[in-house]
Design an enzyme around this catalytic site. Structure first.
Site, mmCIF file in Angstrom:
data_model
loop_
_atom_site.group_PDB
_atom_site.id
_atom_site.type_symbol
_atom_site.label_atom_id
_atom_site.label_comp_id
_atom_site.label_asym_id
_atom_site.label_seq_id
_atom_site.Cartn_x
_atom_site.Cartn_y
_atom_site.Cartn_z
ATOM 1 N N HIS A 1 14.928 19.109 46.652
ATOM 2 C CA HIS A 1 13.515 19.249 46.283
ATOM 3 C C HIS A 1 13.151 20.732 46.149
ATOM 4 O O HIS A 1 13.036 21.436 47.150
ATOM 5 C CB HIS A 1 12.640 18.554 47.337
ATOM 6 N N ASN B 1 5.775 18.030 51.840
ATOM 7 C CA ASN B 1 4.595 17.296 51.386
ATOM 8 C C ASN B 1 3.912 16.501 52.492
ATOM 9 O O ASN B 1 2.730 16.181 52.384
ATOM 10 C CB ASN B 1 4.957 16.391 50.208
ATOM 11 N N GLU C 1 14.240 21.914 49.768
ATOM 12 C CA GLU C 1 14.362 20.890 50.809
ATOM 13 C C GLU C 1 15.549 20.005 50.438
ATOM 14 O O GLU C 1 15.566 19.433 49.346
ATOM 15 C CB GLU C 1 13.107 20.001 50.789
ATOM 16 N N SER D 1 9.787 14.498 44.907
ATOM 17 C CA SER D 1 8.962 15.132 45.935
ATOM 18 C C SER D 1 8.579 14.150 47.018
ATOM 19 O O SER D 1 8.031 14.548 48.046
ATOM 20 C CB SER D 1 7.700 15.714 45.304
HETATM 21 N N1 CAA Z 1 7.313 30.560 36.515
HETATM 22 C C1 CAA Z 1 7.997 31.672 36.806
HETATM 23 N N2 CAA Z 1 7.478 32.752 37.415
HETATM 24 C C2 CAA Z 1 6.166 32.713 37.701
HETATM 25 C C3 CAA Z 1 5.363 31.593 37.405
HETATM 26 C C4 CAA Z 1 5.976 30.504 36.766
HETATM 27 N N3 CAA Z 1 5.305 29.396 36.460
HETATM 28 N N4 CAA Z 1 4.104 31.867 37.826
HETATM 29 C C5 CAA Z 1 4.122 33.097 38.373
HETATM 30 N N5 CAA Z 1 5.362 33.605 38.299
HETATM 31 C C6 CAA Z 1 5.815 34.900 38.792
HETATM 32 C C7 CAA Z 1 5.187 35.992 37.992
HETATM 33 O O1 CAA Z 1 5.977 36.324 36.885
HETATM 34 C C8 CAA Z 1 5.133 37.129 38.994
HETATM 35 O O2 CAA Z 1 6.373 37.774 39.053
HETATM 36 P P1 CAA Z 1 6.396 39.381 39.051
HETATM 37 O O3 CAA Z 1 5.381 39.848 40.026
HETATM 38 O O4 CAA Z 1 7.778 39.690 39.456
HETATM 39 O O5 CAA Z 1 6.066 39.709 37.655
HETATM 40 C C9 CAA Z 1 4.994 36.449 40.347
HETATM 41 O O6 CAA Z 1 5.355 35.058 40.129
HETATM 42 C C10 CAA Z 1 3.577 36.521 40.835
HETATM 43 O O7 CAA Z 1 2.757 35.972 39.824
HETATM 44 P P2 CAA Z 1 1.279 36.479 39.549
HETATM 45 O O8 CAA Z 1 1.146 37.929 39.899
HETATM 46 O O9 CAA Z 1 0.909 36.067 38.167
HETATM 47 O O10 CAA Z 1 0.364 35.584 40.474
HETATM 48 P P3 CAA Z 1 0.382 35.420 42.028
HETATM 49 O O11 CAA Z 1 0.718 36.662 42.758
HETATM 50 O O12 CAA Z 1 -0.874 34.714 42.338
HETATM 51 O O13 CAA Z 1 1.582 34.388 42.302
HETATM 52 C C11 CAA Z 1 2.284 32.192 42.644
HETATM 53 C C12 CAA Z 1 1.632 33.164 41.673
HETATM 54 C C13 CAA Z 1 3.730 32.603 42.907
HETATM 55 C C14 CAA Z 1 2.272 30.838 41.956
HETATM 56 C C15 CAA Z 1 1.483 32.221 43.999
HETATM 57 O O14 CAA Z 1 0.114 32.044 43.730
HETATM 58 C C16 CAA Z 1 1.936 31.172 44.971
HETATM 59 O O15 CAA Z 1 2.901 31.340 45.665
HETATM 60 N N6 CAA Z 1 1.189 30.032 45.032
HETATM 61 C C17 CAA Z 1 1.534 28.931 45.873
HETATM 62 C C18 CAA Z 1 2.580 28.103 45.167
HETATM 63 C C19 CAA Z 1 2.984 26.918 45.986
HETATM 64 O O16 CAA Z 1 2.485 26.644 47.060
HETATM 65 N N7 CAA Z 1 3.955 26.165 45.424
HETATM 66 C C20 CAA Z 1 4.394 24.958 46.028
HETATM 67 C C21 CAA Z 1 3.636 23.824 45.410
HETATM 68 S S1 CAA Z 1 4.070 22.308 46.162
HETATM 69 C C22 CAA Z 1 5.475 21.851 45.404
HETATM 70 O O17 CAA Z 1 5.967 22.429 44.480
HETATM 71 C C23 CAA Z 1 6.100 20.654 45.963
HETATM 72 C C24 CAA Z 1 5.608 19.350 45.542
HETATM 73 O O18 CAA Z 1 6.382 18.407 45.646
HETATM 74 C C25 CAA Z 1 4.238 19.105 45.063
#
Ligand code: CAA
Length: 289
Positions: A140, A190, A152, A119
């Site tokens: 990424h 990031n 990415e 990352s």
């Molecule tokens: N693995 C697989 N699927 C997942 C999951 C996981 N860990 N967590 C949630 N899901 C799926 C669920 O199964 C659900 O799918 P369906 O609706 O088809 O059943 C869908 O995602 C939505 O989940 P929820 O309804 O439980 O919850 P939500 O609507 O709040 O979504 C989320 C959860 C997708 C995580 C959403 O909150 C989100 O997009 N959050 C932001 C995530 C983000 O910004 N990620 C980037 C982080 S930074 C990074 O990764 C880079 C780095 O280098 C640090």
């Protein structure tokens, strides 16, 4: 270049997610971890998520079984001798990564591409540890990998056009949307995300608003799916601090200084969801299922 066989190194949250999406897209995947328990947990997570897709009628039982049988858990890096693409997703530590890349460079076929899911670490430096820097690239993925559309692609200084084209096609085959980025600290995602999270932590530290109100401001005011403090807990506060330090050091610019509160929480072992406490407390310990 034709990619058919993929190996993923590291069966944590990111590695398991990458193996999952590769198998779902029809690739044969070997998933490696040097810890048997982590490997078992990664495989179990993939199976649970596939079952969830069946339960939600997004996949048939047969498709689930076919996808799952395309994934083979392996306990030796030598399995990389059969791979066209190896994607490393181990801890963010340059010594660990360069050691793995040096080993893979000897093991992998000469045509194979070596990708890192880092990352924030420089791809150019990881590539320089190998005899094939033109075939080393950053790939990424975002967490949770099966859900997030972005990949990415980071081109190191010596990454060839051919390698980039193959990985661009691969990301599209995984049903992801690739963006191409040059190799500078934090890449794009990031470099923008982490200072926002850090600023949210400063806002808390300076007593401007509560944790809940900071998150609500960004969720409802900017339509972010999670508030920045919830997101920081989700990513891991140690990871957030680490990336801020990479930005701070890499650009030598005080605008990237990590908030003292973030440092303090990490020193306390408050690492977010995975440790049960961060800006919020979590009664059920986080699992990646
Ligand atoms: N693995 C697989 N699927 C997942 C999951 C996981 N860990 N967590 C949630 N899901 C799926 C669920 O199964 C659900 O799918 P369906 O609706 O088809 O059943 C869908 O995602 C939505 O989940 P929820 O309804 O439980 O919850 P939500 O609507 O709040 O979504 C989320 C959860 C997708 C995580 C959403 O909150 C989100 O997009 N959050 C932001 C995530 C983000 O910004 N990620 C980037 C982080 S930074 C990074 O990764 C880079 C780095 O280098 C640090």
């Amino acid at each position: 270049m034709n990619i058919e066989k993929v190996m993923v190194i590291g069966a944590g949250q990111m590695g398991a997610g990458i193996a999952h999406v590769c198998a779902q897209a029809g690739f044969h995947v070997r998933l490696y971890d040097n810890q048997a328990k982590a490997l078992e947990k990664g495989i179990n997570t993939i199976e649970k998520l596939l079952q969830r897709s069946v339960d939600k009628q997004r996949m048939t039982e047969q498709e689930k079984n076919e996808t799952f049988t395309r994934i083979q858990a392996v306990d030796t890096l030598w399995e990389g001798s059969k791979a066209d693409l190896i994607i490393e997703a181990v801890i963010e530590n340059m010594d660990v990564k360069t050691d793995i890349f040096q080993q893979l460079d000897h093991i992998a076929p000469t045509h194979a591409i070596l990708a890192s899911n880092t990352s924030s670490l420089p791809i150019t430096e990881i590539a320089a540890a190998t005899e094939r820097p033109e075939q080393v690239i950053g790939m990424h993925f975002m967490n949770p990998v099966p859900v997030m559309k972005l990949v990415e692609i980071i081109r190191g200084l010596q990454t060839s056009d051919q390698t980039y084209q193959a990985i661009d096609q691969m990301a599209k085959a995984l049903n992801k949307t690739p963006v191409v980025v040059n190799d500078f600290p934090g890449f794009v995602s990031n470099r923008i995300l982490m200072p926002m999270i850090n600023e949210a932590i400063y806002t808390l530290y300076e007593g401007i608003a509560t944790v809940e109100d900071i998150d609500t401001s960004m969720k409802l005011g900017m339509n972010h799916p999670m508030g920045p403090l919830t997101l920081a807990d989700f990513i891991g506060l140690d990871t957030c601090l680490y990336i801020m330090e990479v930005l701070h050091e890499g650009f030598a610019d005080s605008k990237y200084r990590p908030c003292p509160l973030l440092r303090q929480y990490v020193k306390a072992g408050w690492l977010g969801k995975k440790s049960g406490r961060g800006f919020y407390t979590y009664t059920k310990l986080y699992t990646n299922a």
